[in-house]
Design an enzyme around this catalytic site. Structure first.
Site, PDB file in Angstrom:
ATOM      1  N   GLY A  32       0.807  -1.213   0.000  1.00 50.95           N
ATOM      2  CA  GLY A  32       0.000   0.000   0.000  1.00 50.95           C
ATOM      3  C   GLY A  32       0.840   1.263   0.000  1.00 50.95           C
ATOM      4  O   GLY A  32       0.901   1.975   1.000  1.00 50.95           O
ATOM      5  N   ILE A  38       0.405   6.834   4.053  1.00 50.06           N
ATOM      6  CA  ILE A  38       1.511   6.667   5.002  1.00 50.06           C
ATOM      7  C   ILE A  38       2.482   5.572   4.556  1.00 50.06           C
ATOM      8  O   ILE A  38       3.643   5.575   4.957  1.00 50.06           O
ATOM      9  CB  ILE A  38       1.005   6.420   6.440  1.00 50.06           C
ATOM     10  CG1 ILE A  38       0.165   5.153   6.534  1.00 50.06           C
ATOM     11  CG2 ILE A  38       0.232   7.626   6.945  1.00 50.06           C
ATOM     12  CD1 ILE A  38      -0.222   4.816   7.980  1.00 50.06           C
ATOM     13  N   ASN A 113       0.827  -2.435   5.333  1.00 47.77           N
ATOM     14  CA  ASN A 113       0.230  -1.115   5.475  1.00 47.77           C
ATOM     15  C   ASN A 113      -1.085  -0.981   4.703  1.00 47.77           C
ATOM     16  O   ASN A 113      -1.937  -0.166   5.063  1.00 47.77           O
ATOM     17  CB  ASN A 113       1.242  -0.070   4.983  1.00 47.77           C
ATOM     18  CG  ASN A 113       0.641   1.299   4.813  1.00 47.77           C
ATOM     19  OD1 ASN A 113       0.482   2.045   5.774  1.00 47.77           O
ATOM     20  ND2 ASN A 113       0.293   1.654   3.577  1.00 47.77           N
ATOM     21  N   THR A 134      -8.552  -7.496   2.413  1.00 42.82           N
ATOM     22  CA  THR A 134      -7.401  -6.665   2.090  1.00 42.82           C
ATOM     23  C   THR A 134      -6.475  -6.455   3.279  1.00 42.82           C
ATOM     24  O   THR A 134      -5.248  -6.431   3.133  1.00 42.82           O
ATOM     25  CB  THR A 134      -7.875  -5.300   1.557  1.00 42.82           C
ATOM     26  OG1 THR A 134      -8.755  -5.511   0.445  1.00 42.82           O
ATOM     27  CG2 THR A 134      -6.701  -4.437   1.111  1.00 42.82           C
ATOM     28  N   SER A 170      -5.051  -0.013  14.119  1.00 43.18           N
ATOM     29  CA  SER A 170      -5.769   1.227  14.421  1.00 43.18           C
ATOM     30  C   SER A 170      -6.293   1.189  15.843  1.00 43.18           C
ATOM     31  O   SER A 170      -6.507   0.116  16.414  1.00 43.18           O
ATOM     32  CB  SER A 170      -6.947   1.404  13.457  1.00 43.18           C
ATOM     33  OG  SER A 170      -7.833   2.405  13.901  1.00 43.18           O
ATOM     34  N   TYR A 194     -23.856  -6.322   7.981  1.00 45.84           N
ATOM     35  CA  TYR A 194     -22.626  -5.560   7.752  1.00 45.84           C
ATOM     36  C   TYR A 194     -22.737  -4.124   8.231  1.00 45.84           C
ATOM     37  O   TYR A 194     -23.732  -3.438   7.984  1.00 45.84           O
ATOM     38  CB  TYR A 194     -22.287  -5.571   6.266  1.00 45.84           C
ATOM     39  CG  TYR A 194     -21.063  -4.765   5.891  1.00 45.84           C
ATOM     40  CD1 TYR A 194     -19.786  -5.293   6.040  1.00 45.84           C
ATOM     41  CD2 TYR A 194     -21.180  -3.470   5.382  1.00 45.84           C
ATOM     42  CE1 TYR A 194     -18.654  -4.559   5.694  1.00 45.84           C
ATOM     43  CE2 TYR A 194     -20.058  -2.735   5.025  1.00 45.84           C
ATOM     44  CZ  TYR A 194     -18.796  -3.286   5.188  1.00 45.84           C
ATOM     45  OH  TYR A 194     -17.685  -2.559   4.844  1.00 45.84           O
TER      46      TYR A 194
END
Length: 330
Positions: A32, A38, A113, A134, A170, A194
């Site tokens: 990523g 970042i 990342n 992902t 996170s 969801y």
């Protein structure tokens, strides 16, 4: 020489400068790495401070080329290698892993990342929920497949080195409950139940749990870490599919700009990448495998019990092995 100290305002360059001796000569793979993210800032700082090879990945080679050019504009001598890696496709993960395994160089540090946008319910080509695929399932398989390359970077005394795997998680791990992840919907996503933010929290919990379980199963052969980078206005949060949720949660104003009046402490991209660089290279972490970091320091006390529970971690590992159809063994 005193040990370096960092804060929430430290940048990736600050950290990389302090640990340039650890970065020098290392081969680092970062997922990523699109510009305005970042991952890109992490790659730039590492390239600037002596990495032997920086492998940047993404699902779009044109965007990777833009990142490569941007890094080389600042660091003309940087050794950058592009790797097309679509973590939302297990087949594509296997193809990318085959390419990595064909490299002559070992991988000293693997940084996970990449993440999908926090968005309405969407399935991957493998019928998995996109955020979980992902951020967790694809990285799990990729790590398993290139593990020989990672292990090959280890060195014994007199200059011992243990390879590192870093997961960008996170603070959203704290919003989960129960087991932190729903083991039923990992393999069989349910659109009816969801919730985008809950899915994000579950994927980030899975990162922490995988880091801890990887350390346990590796038995000292690999050190894994997870981290909270901070709240950053990245390209991911700016995507159209994420905009409505970001505005509803108060992170983004109606004009599409960051909300600086809502009590959120925003970080720049360079500040957001600082903790990743710390997790990848700070030698003070050598005896702290599995640690969770924020603001460039260990912050294990904020990790909730649903992430650290050994039973939850083992079950997630086994469920994920079932999804990818391969045993992750050392």
């Amino acid at each position: 020489m005193s040990s370096p100290t960092f804060s929430s305002s430290s940048t990736a360059d600050d950290v990389a400068s302090a640990f340039s001796n650890e970065i020098a000569g290392k081969n680092v793979l970062i997922t990523g790495t699109s510009k305005n993210g970042i991952g890109f800032e992490t790659a730039l700082a590492i390239a600037k401070h002596g990495a032997n090879l920086v492998i940047i990945t993404g699902y779009n080679d044109q965007r990777l080329k833009e990142s490569e050019n941007a890094i080389k504009a600042q660091v003309p001598t940087a050794n950058i290698r592009r790797l097309v890696l679509d973590l939302a496709s297990l087949s594509a993960v296997r193809t990318a892993a085959d390419e990595v395994n064909s490299y002559s160089e070992p991988i000293h540090v693997l940084i996970h990342n990449a993440a999908a946008a926090i968005s309405p319910f969407k399935l991957t080509v493998d019928n998995l929920e996109t955020q979980m695929a992902t951020a967790h399932i694809g990285p799990f398989l990729f790590t398993k497949l290139i593990l020989p390359k990672v292990l090959a970077s280890a060195s014994p005394s007199p200059s011992p080195y243990t390879p590192r795997v870093v997961f960008v998680s996170s603070m959203a791990i704290r919003s989960g409950s129960g087991s932190g992840v729903n083991f039923e919907t990992i393999a069989k996503p349910d659109a009816a139940t969801y919730d985008a933010m809950d899915a994000y929290s579950q994927a980030k919990c899975a990162n922490v749990m995988t880091a801890l379980e990887l350390c346990k199963r590796a038995r000292g052969r690999v050190n894994a870490y997870s981290l909270h980078p901070g709240v950053i206005f990245t390209n991911m949060i700016q995507k159209e599919e994420s905009r409505e949720l970001a505005q509803a949660s108060g992170l983004m104003n109606a004009d599409g700009k960051p909300n600086t009046t809502g009590g959120v402490e925003w970080k720049t991209l360079a500040q957001g990448a600082a903790t990743t660089v710390t997790a990848a290279f700070d030698p003070r972490l050598n005896d702290k495998p599995g640690a969770f970091l924020s603001d460039c320091a260990v912050n294990d006390e904020i990790v909730p019990a649903h992430c650290t529970d050994p039973g939850n971690r083992a079950k997630l590992w086994e469920v994920t092995e079932g999804i990818v159809g391969e045993k992750f063994v050392f």
